[in-house]
Every structure is written in C-alpha cells, then in structure tokens.
Design an enzyme around this catalytic site. Structure first.
Site, short mmCIF file in Angstrom:
data_model
loop_
_atom_site.label_atom_id
_atom_site.label_comp_id
_atom_site.label_asym_id
_atom_site.label_seq_id
_atom_site.Cartn_x
_atom_site.Cartn_y
_atom_site.Cartn_z
N SER A 1 -62.89 20.79 -23.74
CA SER A 1 -62.73 21.74 -22.64
C SER A 1 -61.28 22.14 -22.45
O SER A 1 -60.35 21.37 -22.76
CB SER A 1 -63.25 21.11 -21.35
OG SER A 1 -62.89 21.86 -20.22
N TYR B 1 -62.15 14.44 -15.62
CA TYR B 1 -62.92 15.08 -16.68
C TYR B 1 -62.00 15.50 -17.83
O TYR B 1 -62.26 15.22 -19.01
CB TYR B 1 -63.66 16.28 -16.11
CG TYR B 1 -64.39 17.15 -17.11
CD1 TYR B 1 -65.59 16.75 -17.65
CD2 TYR B 1 -63.87 18.40 -17.48
CE1 TYR B 1 -66.28 17.56 -18.55
CE2 TYR B 1 -64.55 19.21 -18.37
CZ TYR B 1 -65.74 18.79 -18.91
OH TYR B 1 -66.41 19.60 -19.80
N LYS C 1 -61.94 14.02 -21.70
CA LYS C 1 -62.07 14.89 -22.87
C LYS C 1 -60.86 14.73 -23.79
O LYS C 1 -61.00 14.71 -25.03
CB LYS C 1 -62.23 16.34 -22.43
CG LYS C 1 -63.57 16.66 -21.80
CD LYS C 1 -64.71 16.60 -22.82
CE LYS C 1 -66.02 17.12 -22.27
NZ LYS C 1 -67.12 17.07 -23.25
#
Length: 319
Positions: A121, A145, A149
């Site tokens: 992402s 998050y 990632k």
C-alpha cells in the site's frame, strides 16, 4: 500447476480470481490445474477450477500444506485494512505481518520457487513528503497498517534475494470506486462519496476538500496485479517494490467528476463532517508519484477520474 490466492473471498481477491481464469491470463501458469482461494469465507466465484479453503492465514498448520510442489504462483492479498489495523494493533500484526511470514516460510521449504505477488500500500509512506514521491523514497509509515505493510515488504525482498521466492511487491493506490458497502479502511470514503450519491444515498467526506489522493479503478488494479505476475524477476532487479500507477486527484476534483457524471442531484448528497481519526491516517499518505518505471514495465493507468466514475456507473447498471 496451481495458483494460490490469500484473501480470495474478498472484493479484490474474487475479481483477481475471475481475471486469472480468463483466456487472457492463460500464459501466467501454463497447464493451470486450478486456483486455491484461502480466506475466512468461501470465494464467491462459481467455477469448477476454483477451490475454497477456509482457515486462519496466520496459522502455520493451516497454511503450510496448501503451498505444495504444484504451487507455481501465490497472490498474497489477505489483510486487515487500515482503520481496523490502527484500532486493533494485535490483530493487524497477526494478519498483516505474522501471516506474511508464515506464508513465506511455507514457500521457502518447497522444492519449487514460486512467484509471489504481494499487495502492499501507499500507506508505507508518510512524514515530510515531496510534492511527487520518487521511486526510491524510503518508507516512513504513520499508521500501524503502513508499518506492517513496510515490514512485510522487507521480508519479501529478502526472501527473494535468498532465492526462496520470486517476489513482487505492488504498492496499491487507494481503490475507487469500490462497489458494495463501506468497510473499515480509513480510505473507504474515497469510494463512498461517489458510490452512495450515484445510488441516490447520502455520504460524508471526512477530510478537507483539498486533500490529494492517489487513486486507481478496480479494473486497472486487477490488470496491474495480473501483469506483475507476468514480469520476469530480472526486469525488477534488486528492487522488488513497485508503486503501481494511479491518478492524483483532489477530493474537490472527485466531487466535480461526480457532478459531471451523476448531476447536481448526486453532488448535493455529499456532506462534509470532519473525522480526525480518518484525517490523521489518510492525510499522511502521498498524493502523487513518479510512475516512469512501472509504466516502462508495462503497467496500466486510468485515463482520468471522470472515466473511473463512468466505469462504476456502467458496472452498477449491469448488477
């Protein structure tokens, strides 16, 4: 030979599986015997070549037997989305990081070295950002998050360097317009402010109207994930990470597109009530990227946001 797709029951995973079954993707795995969808629910794709396996992607006892000598290609899409990973740190670490390590270890201990495509992402970036993010900018995530990632990206690069896998990391733009219902992603509004008004329903924009977003339509993301598996590892070299192409659009421009495609009646359905939690995550993300390298490698980009909105409108009329 088979393809394994984690997160195969989700919106992106099920669309990817449909694309992988098409004749246009027949070159990816010659002699394809089937696709294994790995998720917490059955894959909605109805095809005899698709088998659903339901279980915990972070459990080695569940994942390891699924990656066998017939596994030629793995797509790792299973994830806890941004807002949920921020709210539940332990769950985010288990699904976004621990499950990736489990999957990589399962691949490592197979005689065949499978290709692996990982859906990362743009959330890996944050902090002080240039107007346009260059290809070699170091990640500095400002959310759990994004950090999860980024750590997974490093693992995939190292497992590729060691020859355990042939990895590709695809940093996905924010996907808009997603059909269906809102999810727990901080970026969910980027679809909601288009999808709901076109269906005659109100929606809220939680970020400033001058917020720039890096967007891609679902169809273009799927095409680029398929293309990533088609590339030879030598074309990527040491840098296995790719910032997938998108279009840089301000929220105000998205709403202008909504008005042009859906009319003023759709535009007035979008309210503006700020949400500090969403702003803290989304406004830390970059809004523009240098995409010379992925375009040179054959990846695709949407024409403009008007075209994205029209494509969603056409999709809804067929449902």
């Amino acid at each position: 030979m088979k393809i394994v797709v984690t997160g195969g029951a989700g919106f992106l995973g099920s669309r990817l599986i449909e694309a992988l079954l098409s004749p246009a993707a027949s070159d990816l795995v010659p002699g394809l015997s089937g696709i294994l969808s790995v998720d917490l629910a059955p894959c909605p794709v109805q095809d005899p070549r698709v088998e659903s396996v339901i279980g915990d992607v972070a459990d080695p006892a569940f994942i390891t037997p699924l990656i066998d000598a017939d596994t030629a290609l793995v797509y790792h899409l299973a994830a806890v989305v941004s807002g949920q990973a921020e709210a539940d740190f332990d769950l985010g670490m288990r699904v976004n990081l621990d499950a990736t390590r489990v999957l990589l270890e399962a691949c490592r201990h197979r005689a065949r070295t499978p290709k692996l495509v990982f859906a990362s992402s743009l959330a890996v970036f944050g902090g002080e950002l240039p107007e346009r993010v260059p290809e070699d900018l170091a990640p500095l995530p400002q959310s759990s998050y994004g950090a999860q990632k980024a750590m997974a990206e490093l693992l995939i690069n190292d497992y590729s360097r060691k020859g355990f896998i042939d990895g590709r990391v695809c940093r996905l733009p924010t996907i808009s317009v997603r059909p269906g219902k809102p999810n727990a992603a901080a970026s969910s509004f980027a679809s909601g402010i288009i999808r709901e008004p076109l269906a005659g329903e109100p929606s809220n924009c939680p970020v400033p109207l001058d917020t720039r977003l890096w967007l891609s339509s679902p169809n273009t993301v799927i095409a680029n994930l398929v293309h990533a598996a088609r590339l030879e590892g030598a074309a990527l070299g040491l840098r296995r990470t790719l910032n997938l192409p998108g279009i840089s659009v301000r929220v105000s421009q998205m709403l202008d597109s909504l008005a042009r495609v859906g009319g003023d009646a759709a535009r007035v359905l979008v309210g503006h009530e700020p949400d500090e939690r969403v702003q803290r995550i989304v406004c830390s993300w970059p809004g523009d990227f240098d995409i010379e390298r992925p375009l040179r490698l054959g990846f695709h980009v949407d024409e403009d946001f008007d075209a994205v909105v029209r494509a969603h409108q056409r999709f809804m009329t067929t449902q």
